[in-house]
Motif scaffolding. Structure first.
Motif, PDB file in Angstrom:
ATOM      1  N   ILE A 174      -9.278  -2.506 -18.181  1.00 33.56           N
ATOM      2  CA  ILE A 174      -9.405  -2.231 -16.744  1.00 33.56           C
ATOM      3  C   ILE A 174      -8.345  -1.223 -16.334  1.00 33.56           C
ATOM      4  N   ARG A 175      -8.416  -0.791 -15.081  1.00 35.77           N
ATOM      5  CA  ARG A 175      -7.350   0.018 -14.505  1.00 35.77           C
ATOM      6  C   ARG A 175      -6.660  -0.846 -13.463  1.00 35.77           C
ATOM      7  N   VAL A 176      -5.414  -1.151 -13.740  1.00 37.96           N
ATOM      8  CA  VAL A 176      -4.711  -2.120 -12.901  1.00 37.96           C
ATOM      9  C   VAL A 176      -4.569  -1.612 -11.467  1.00 37.96           C
ATOM     10  N   GLU A 177      -4.515  -0.288 -11.286  1.00 39.31           N
ATOM     11  CA  GLU A 177      -4.393   0.239  -9.928  1.00 39.31           C
ATOM     12  C   GLU A 177      -5.629  -0.065  -9.085  1.00 39.31           C
ATOM     13  N   GLU A 178      -6.799  -0.171  -9.738  1.00 38.34           N
ATOM     14  CA  GLU A 178      -8.021  -0.526  -9.014  1.00 38.34           C
ATOM     15  C   GLU A 178      -8.000  -1.995  -8.598  1.00 38.34           C
ATOM     16  N   ILE A 179      -7.412  -2.829  -9.443  1.00 38.05           N
ATOM     17  CA  ILE A 179      -7.272  -4.250  -9.106  1.00 38.05           C
ATOM     18  C   ILE A 179      -6.397  -4.408  -7.861  1.00 38.05           C
ATOM     19  N   PHE A 180      -5.268  -3.732  -7.863  1.00 40.35           N
ATOM     20  CA  PHE A 180      -4.369  -3.841  -6.716  1.00 40.35           C
ATOM     21  C   PHE A 180      -4.939  -3.159  -5.480  1.00 40.35           C
ATOM     22  N   ALA A 181      -5.709  -2.091  -5.667  1.00 41.76           N
ATOM     23  CA  ALA A 181      -6.352  -1.439  -4.516  1.00 41.76           C
ATOM     24  C   ALA A 181      -7.315  -2.403  -3.831  1.00 41.76           C
ATOM     25  N   ASP A 182      -8.074  -3.155  -4.623  1.00 45.48           N
ATOM     26  CA  ASP A 182      -8.996  -4.145  -4.061  1.00 45.48           C
ATOM     27  C   ASP A 182      -8.233  -5.230  -3.301  1.00 45.48           C
ATOM     28  N   ILE A 183      -7.159  -5.719  -3.899  1.00 43.92           N
ATOM     29  CA  ILE A 183      -6.358  -6.761  -3.251  1.00 43.92           C
ATOM     30  C   ILE A 183      -5.774  -6.255  -1.937  1.00 43.92           C
ATOM     31  N   CYS A 184      -5.264  -5.043  -1.961  1.00 39.41           N
ATOM     32  CA  CYS A 184      -4.669  -4.469  -0.742  1.00 39.41           C
ATOM     33  C   CYS A 184      -5.714  -4.272   0.342  1.00 39.41           C
ATOM     34  N   GLY A 185      -6.886  -3.793  -0.057  1.00 35.32           N
ATOM     35  CA  GLY A 185      -7.951  -3.583   0.911  1.00 35.32           C
ATOM     36  C   GLY A 185      -8.413  -4.866   1.566  1.00 35.32           C
ATOM     37  N   GLU A 186      -8.449  -5.935   0.794  1.00 31.47           N
ATOM     38  CA  GLU A 186      -8.938  -7.214   1.300  1.00 31.47           C
ATOM     39  C   GLU A 186      -7.898  -7.954   2.142  1.00 31.47           C
ATOM     40  N   ASN A 187      -6.637  -7.573   2.026  1.00 31.46           N
ATOM     41  CA  ASN A 187      -5.573  -8.301   2.726  1.00 31.46           C
ATOM     42  C   ASN A 187      -4.766  -7.419   3.668  1.00 31.46           C
ATOM     43  N   ALA A 188      -5.301  -6.234   3.968  1.00 32.93           N
ATOM     44  CA  ALA A 188      -4.585  -5.295   4.840  1.00 32.93           C
ATOM     45  C   ALA A 188      -4.638  -5.748   6.295  1.00 32.93           C
ATOM     46  N   ILE A 189      -3.544  -5.538   7.007  1.00 27.82           N
ATOM     47  CA  ILE A 189      -3.523  -5.831   8.437  1.00 27.82           C
ATOM     48  C   ILE A 189      -3.502  -4.536   9.257  1.00 27.82           C
ATOM     49  N   TRP A 190      -3.366  -3.406   8.576  1.00 24.82           N
ATOM     50  CA  TRP A 190      -3.612  -2.119   9.210  1.00 24.82           C
ATOM     51  C   TRP A 190      -4.200  -1.173   8.172  1.00 24.82           C
ATOM     52  N   LYS A 191      -4.834  -0.131   8.657  1.00 26.11           N
ATOM     53  CA  LYS A 191      -5.559   0.792   7.793  1.00 26.11           C
ATOM     54  C   LYS A 191      -4.595   1.633   6.961  1.00 26.11           C
ATOM     55  N   SER A 192      -4.943   1.812   5.674  1.00 25.29           N
ATOM     56  CA  SER A 192      -4.118   2.644   4.796  1.00 25.29           C
ATOM     57  C   SER A 192      -4.988   3.168   3.660  1.00 25.29           C
ATOM     58  N   ASP A 193      -4.437   4.068   2.884  1.00 31.03           N
ATOM     59  CA  ASP A 193      -5.116   4.612   1.701  1.00 31.03           C
ATOM     60  C   ASP A 193      -4.975   3.585   0.587  1.00 31.03           C
ATOM     61  N   THR A 194      -5.987   2.760   0.393  1.00 33.15           N
ATOM     62  CA  THR A 194      -5.862   1.639  -0.541  1.00 33.15           C
ATOM     63  C   THR A 194      -5.740   2.090  -1.995  1.00 33.15           C
ATOM     64  N   MET A 195      -6.361   3.222  -2.355  1.00 31.69           N
ATOM     65  CA  MET A 195      -6.243   3.670  -3.740  1.00 31.69           C
ATOM     66  C   MET A 195      -4.818   4.119  -4.032  1.00 31.69           C
ATOM     67  N   TYR A 196      -4.238   4.867  -3.119  1.00 29.47           N
ATOM     68  CA  TYR A 196      -2.840   5.272  -3.277  1.00 29.47           C
ATOM     69  C   TYR A 196      -1.940   4.037  -3.301  1.00 29.47           C
ATOM     70  N   LEU A 197      -2.223   3.086  -2.421  1.00 28.58           N
ATOM     71  CA  LEU A 197      -1.430   1.867  -2.370  1.00 28.58           C
ATOM     72  C   LEU A 197      -1.575   1.064  -3.657  1.00 28.58           C
ATOM     73  N   GLY A 198      -2.778   1.080  -4.232  1.00 31.94           N
ATOM     74  CA  GLY A 198      -2.988   0.397  -5.507  1.00 31.94           C
ATOM     75  C   GLY A 198      -2.142   0.989  -6.613  1.00 31.94           C
ATOM     76  N   ILE A 199      -2.022   2.305  -6.626  1.00 31.22           N
ATOM     77  CA  ILE A 199      -1.195   2.991  -7.627  1.00 31.22           C
ATOM     78  C   ILE A 199       0.275   2.607  -7.457  1.00 31.22           C
ATOM     79  N   GLU A 200       0.749   2.668  -6.223  1.00 28.88           N
ATOM     80  CA  GLU A 200       2.152   2.356  -5.970  1.00 28.88           C
ATOM     81  C   GLU A 200       2.459   0.877  -6.215  1.00 28.88           C
ATOM     82  N   THR A 201       1.520   0.014  -5.871  1.00 29.19           N
ATOM     83  CA  THR A 201       1.715  -1.422  -6.110  1.00 29.19           C
ATOM     84  C   THR A 201       1.798  -1.708  -7.599  1.00 29.19           C
TER      85      THR A 201
END
Length: 219
Positions: free
Chosen positions: A72-99
């Motif tokens: 898998i690509r771990v950044e995609e896993i974290f992007a999904d988690i961030c998207g599902e638990n976000a309280i404000w809008k953000s670039d989830t793919m970028y956030l997945g990479i940084e996470t």
């Protein structure tokens, strides 16, 4: 026994071969650190839920894959988690990479190169080399660059790039194609018998365990 003079290319594994590493992806501290960091990125998830979602999403991705040896690509896993638990809008793919990078740093307990492996890389600097790793490019490439290892290689292949991993022979076929060499002209070096010794040998390559390589290639 092969003659090193007959070898026109080398394939190296990464972790346990070039890099001595220890991580703990089960430790509560790892997820607590990431959970706290995510607060400042607008993602609300407690450490236990983060761990549960992370593991379940990886399991689901692996089970859904049609590959025999999926990755898998771990950044995609974290992007999904961030998207599902976000309280404000953000670039989830970028956030997945940084996470992913924060997660890796939080789980890291030891990271340094094997001096014997560096000695091999230096000694055979004129031999074309390809790195083939069951690793995540999102943070593994950073680790290789930080340790000064990345530039030793003409080609670098991570299983996350392909979504399948060693011992799948296709990953070695890609390495051979990039090196533009025949199997018998290439030496595979690694620490895992199934992945780095048997699989390459079945394709016609020479292969050595890294500990044997330290002795044989540095004499």
């Amino acid at each position: 026994m092969f003659e090193i003079s007959e070898i026109k290319g080398m394939i190296f594994d990464c972790y346990g071969t070039l890099i001595d590493i220890d991580t703990d992806e089960n430790d509560y501290y790892t997820y607590d650190t990431v959970s706290k960091w995510l607060k400042y990125k607008g993602v609300k998830i407690d450490p236990d839920s983060l761990k549960s979602e992370y593991n379940s999403k990886i399991r689901d991705k692996m089970e859904a894959s049609k590959e025999q040896h999926p990755d898998i690509r771990v950044e995609e896993i974290f992007a999904d988690i961030c998207g599902e638990n976000a309280i404000w809008k953000s670039d989830t793919m970028y956030l997945g990479i940084e996470t992913s990078k924060v997660f890796r740093s939080a789980s890291l307990r030891r990271l340094h190169p094997f001096r014997e492996s560096i000695a091999i890389l230096n000694k055979y600097d004129n031999v074309p080399k390809c790195l083939v790793s069951n690793g995540q490019r999102v943070f593994s490439e950073k680790e290789l660059r930080f340790l000064g290892l990345y530039e030793f290689f003409d080609h670098v292949i991570f299983s996350s790039d392909l979504r399948y991993k060693k011992p799948d022979p296709r990953i070695f076929k890609i390495a051979l194609d990039r090196l533009n060499l025949k199997p018998g002209e290439v030496l595979s070096i690694g620490d895992t018998v199934e992945n780095d010794i048997i699989a390459p040998q079945e394709m016609g390559m020479q292969a050595m365990h890294i500990h044997d390589a330290w002795r044989a290639l540095l004499d």
